[in-house]
Scaffold this active site. Structure first.
Site, PDB file in Angstrom:
ATOM      1  N   PRO A   1       0.817  -1.216   0.000  1.00 46.12           N
ATOM      2  CA  PRO A   1       0.000   0.000   0.000  1.00 46.12           C
ATOM      3  C   PRO A   1       0.854   1.270   0.000  1.00 46.12           C
ATOM      4  O   PRO A   1       0.424   2.335  -0.400  1.00 46.12           O
ATOM      5  CB  PRO A   1      -0.810  -0.101   1.299  1.00 46.12           C
ATOM      6  CG  PRO A   1      -0.550  -1.425   1.864  1.00 46.12           C
ATOM      7  CD  PRO A   1       0.609  -2.030   1.194  1.00 46.12           C
TER       8      PRO A   1
ATOM      9  N   GLU B   1       1.704  -7.870   7.887  1.00 44.58           N
ATOM     10  CA  GLU B   1       2.083  -6.450   7.905  1.00 44.58           C
ATOM     11  C   GLU B   1       3.133  -6.144   6.837  1.00 44.58           C
ATOM     12  O   GLU B   1       3.596  -5.024   6.730  1.00 44.58           O
ATOM     13  CB  GLU B   1       2.631  -6.082   9.294  1.00 44.58           C
ATOM     14  CG  GLU B   1       1.600  -6.191  10.411  1.00 44.58           C
ATOM     15  CD  GLU B   1       0.333  -5.414  10.100  1.00 44.58           C
ATOM     16  OE1 GLU B   1      -0.764  -6.000  10.151  1.00 44.58           O
ATOM     17  OE2 GLU B   1       0.441  -4.212   9.775  1.00 44.58           O
TER      18      GLU B   1
ATOM     19  N   ARG C   1      -1.363  -7.784 -21.345  1.00 42.91           N
ATOM     20  CA  ARG C   1      -2.180  -7.423 -22.516  1.00 42.91           C
ATOM     21  C   ARG C   1      -1.421  -6.451 -23.436  1.00 42.91           C
ATOM     22  O   ARG C   1      -1.819  -6.217 -24.571  1.00 42.91           O
ATOM     23  CB  ARG C   1      -3.509  -6.824 -22.127  1.00 42.91           C
ATOM     24  CG  ARG C   1      -3.435  -5.509 -21.385  1.00 42.91           C
ATOM     25  CD  ARG C   1      -4.790  -5.094 -20.865  1.00 42.91           C
ATOM     26  NE  ARG C   1      -5.715  -4.804 -21.936  1.00 42.91           N
ATOM     27  CZ  ARG C   1      -5.749  -3.637 -22.599  1.00 42.91           C
ATOM     28  NH1 ARG C   1      -4.881  -2.686 -22.294  1.00 42.91           N
ATOM     29  NH2 ARG C   1      -6.625  -3.436 -23.556  1.00 42.91           N
TER      30      ARG C   1
ATOM     31  N   ASP D   1      -6.863   2.550 -25.481  1.00 41.24           N
ATOM     32  CA  ASP D   1      -7.204   2.392 -24.070  1.00 41.24           C
ATOM     33  C   ASP D   1      -7.274   3.726 -23.352  1.00 41.24           C
ATOM     34  O   ASP D   1      -6.548   4.664 -23.687  1.00 41.24           O
ATOM     35  CB  ASP D   1      -6.076   1.605 -23.366  1.00 41.24           C
ATOM     36  CG  ASP D   1      -6.172   0.116 -23.602  1.00 41.24           C
ATOM     37  OD1 ASP D   1      -7.222  -0.329 -24.101  1.00 41.24           O
ATOM     38  OD2 ASP D   1      -5.194  -0.579 -23.319  1.00 41.24           O
TER      39      ASP D   1
HETATM   40  O1  LIG Z   1      -2.849  -3.708   0.852  1.00 45.93           O
HETATM   41  C1  LIG Z   1      -1.820  -4.507   0.434  1.00 45.93           C
HETATM   42  C2  LIG Z   1      -1.340  -5.524   1.278  1.00 45.93           C
HETATM   43  C3  LIG Z   1      -0.289  -6.333   0.832  1.00 45.93           C
HETATM   44  C4  LIG Z   1       0.277  -6.122  -0.417  1.00 45.93           C
HETATM   45  C5  LIG Z   1      -0.198  -5.114  -1.237  1.00 45.93           C
HETATM   46  C6  LIG Z   1      -1.255  -4.299  -0.815  1.00 45.93           C
HETATM   47  C7  LIG Z   1      -1.719  -3.215  -1.722  1.00 45.93           C
HETATM   48  C8  LIG Z   1      -2.741  -2.339  -1.526  1.00 45.93           C
HETATM   49  C9  LIG Z   1      -2.751  -1.531  -2.676  1.00 45.93           C
HETATM   50  N1  LIG Z   1      -1.777  -1.953  -3.479  1.00 45.93           N
HETATM   51  O2  LIG Z   1      -1.135  -2.985  -2.908  1.00 45.93           O
END
Ligand SMILES: Oc1ccccc1-c1ccno1
Length: 244
Positions: A86, A113, A155, A170
């Site tokens: 994230p 985590e 793709r 696209d």
């Molecule tokens: O929320 C996550 C948890 C683990 C690995 C990746 C993510 C994530 C959230 C948004 N992009 O990747």
């Protein structure tokens, strides 16, 4: 292109055996290898995580297991390593295009985590390592993010899309559609439950159709994602509109 994916849930990647990506694998355009991270955990419980230093909730994935797995998978090779998280850089069509130009990608799917940060530091000294986010929300692990990225990248590979043109048109594609959302699309019948297809699309006038489509893309972008327009300079907008 070779894709290696390391995960504790290899079964998540069964969908990569169907549709466009599945056919690309059958043709040999894509060589996808999925690895079970627990195969490199040597205790009886195949442990891959532990409590975080400094305290806090959840568990962190152990560096030793990841190190042994990545060493075995890449050997002396040098793939580009992608770690979904994230807190990563945004995954965009532009990044998909860039990654589609790579010969070998290694995806490391973290859970809990996350992966001990020393793993990215260790391989960052040898490989191009990118921590990448597919959006501002939290998933349970990186597997779904890898599915998204593999489809967006796959793709774009030569021969994967039947009609090269559809990639060019696209949303977000470089060129005329860069940072623009695709407008509405229609197919037969010309009238469905009283809803008519816009006349211009039935006119056979390619120039008018192209202008209408760009106008619709601009309208939808203004309505839905106005911030994208800020990234298109006026000269680019004008150039493409003039061409129409
Ligand atoms: O929320 C996550 C948890 C683990 C690995 C990746 C993510 C994530 C959230 C948004 N992009 O990747």
């Amino acid at each position: 292109m070779r894709l290696d994916i390391i995960s504790i849930f290899p079964e998540y990647f069964a969908p990569l055996g169907v549709s466009l990506i599945g056919k690309a694998r059958e043709r040999g355009t894509l060589d996808v290898r999925v690895h079970q991270l627990r195969d490199w955990a040597h205790d009886v419980h195949k442990t891959v995580d532990d409590t975080p230093y400094g305290g806090g909730p959840g568990m962190v994935m152990k560096p030793e297991v990841w190190g042994e797995a990545i060493d075995d998978v890449i050997g002396d090779g040098g793939p580009r390593m992608i770690v979904p998280t994230p807190s990563g850089r945004p995954f965009t069509q532009e990044l998909a295009q860039e990654l589609a130009g790579e010969e070998w990608l290694l995806f490391a799917c973290g859970r809990y985590e996350g992966i001990d940060s020393r793993v990215m530091a260790e391989y960052g000294s040898r490989l191009r390592v990118d921590e990448v986010s597919i959006g501002d929300y939290v998933l349970a692990g990186g597997e779904v993010a890898v599915l998204v990225m593999v489809e967006a990248i796959g793709r774009l590979l030569p021969g994967v899309l039947g009609n090269v043109r559809s990639a060019v048109d696209d949303s977000f594609a470089p060129g005329a559609m860069r940072n623009l959302l695709e407008g509405p699309v229609y197919t037969k019948p010309p009238v469905w439950r009283g809803h008519e297809v816009p006349d211009v699309l039935l006119s056979g006038h390619h120039g008018k159709v192209a202008r209408w489509r760009r106008d619709q893309a601009l309208r939808r972008t203004v309505a839905t994602r106005p911030e994208l327009l800020a990234e298109i300079d006026a000269e680019t907008l004008d150039k493409h509109d003039r061409r129409l």
